[in-house]
Scaffold this active site. Structure first.
Site: not given
Ligand code: AMP
Length: 212
Positions: A13, A88, A127, A160, A171
């Protein structure tokens, strides 16, 4: 154009968001990036969500919706936006509909990147991110010219915490239970564009461009 970029963690993404924001001239809004900034700056919100994020769980819906609403009210979203990593959960998707109703807007298209699970695990575990400029590398698909060093700014690359193998599994299961059902939600609304995310980066962006 108001867009959602949808897909499992590691589906690509972030990479595709960079292309779409350029070609459509809209800002990309990544809730993950917003939350990581909060954690890094040790804000009140950051302190609250830091342990949730490091174990790969989801930040509560009410917090996410408040952050997104504030962001969507900003001037740069006037002519469109791209949401990356949001919504999400089903309550987030419904909450987004309410927010957009209040703002007199709607989602035009949902670009869904569909990627096989083994590929996702491979992409996430390889990554690497630059500490200084945030640029993303991938040891398999986009390796840095010099090991451990960012091609763009020379900063140090790191992994990360939530890209470590144990957290990746968590996740992904959160994704299957909470997030994947949204595909059906947007299919029903007739705005879902399914894209094969197993291809190479340029092929995927070409497919997205053609579909949009
Ligand atoms: P990402 O970079 O999109 O993978 O997000 C990293 C982390 O941020 C996720 O594993 C969640 O802990 C939190 N997070 C990001 N976006 C959301 C969302 N829309 N709803 C809930 N938690 C989120």
């Amino acid at each position: 154009m108001n867009l959602i970029l949808f897909g499992a963690p590691g589906a690509g993404k972030g990479t595709q968001a960079q292309f779409i924001t350029k070609s459509k001239s809209v800002p990309s809004i990544s809730t993950g990036d917003i939350f990581r900034d909060e954690v890094n700056s040790q804000s009140e919100l950051g302190k609250k969500i830091s342990s949730i994020m490091s174990r790969g769980a989801l930040v509560p819906d009410n917090i996410v919706l408040k952050v997104v609403e504030e962001r969507l009210k900003k001037d740069d979203c006037k002519n469109g936006f791209l949401l990356d990593g949001f919504p999400r959960t089903l309550p987030q998707a419904k909450g987004l509909d309410d927010i957009l109703n209040r703002l007199g807007k709607k989602i035009d298209k949902v670009v869904s990147l569909e990627v096989a699970e083994e590929k996702i695990i491979e992409r996430l575990s390889s990554r690497r991110i630059c500490k200084k400029c945030g640029n993303k590398h991938n040891l398999v698909t986009l390796p840095p010219k010099k090991e451990g060093v960012c091609d763009i700014c020379g900063g140090e690359l790191f992994q990360r915490e939530d890209d470590m193998p144990k957290t990746i599994k968590n996740r992904l299961s959160v994704y299957y239970v909470e997030t994947q059902p949204l595909i059906e939600y947007y299919k029903q609304k007739n705005i879902l564009l399914s894209i094969d995310g197993n291809k190479s980066v340029p092929e995927i962006s070409r497919d997205i461009e053609a579909a949009l």
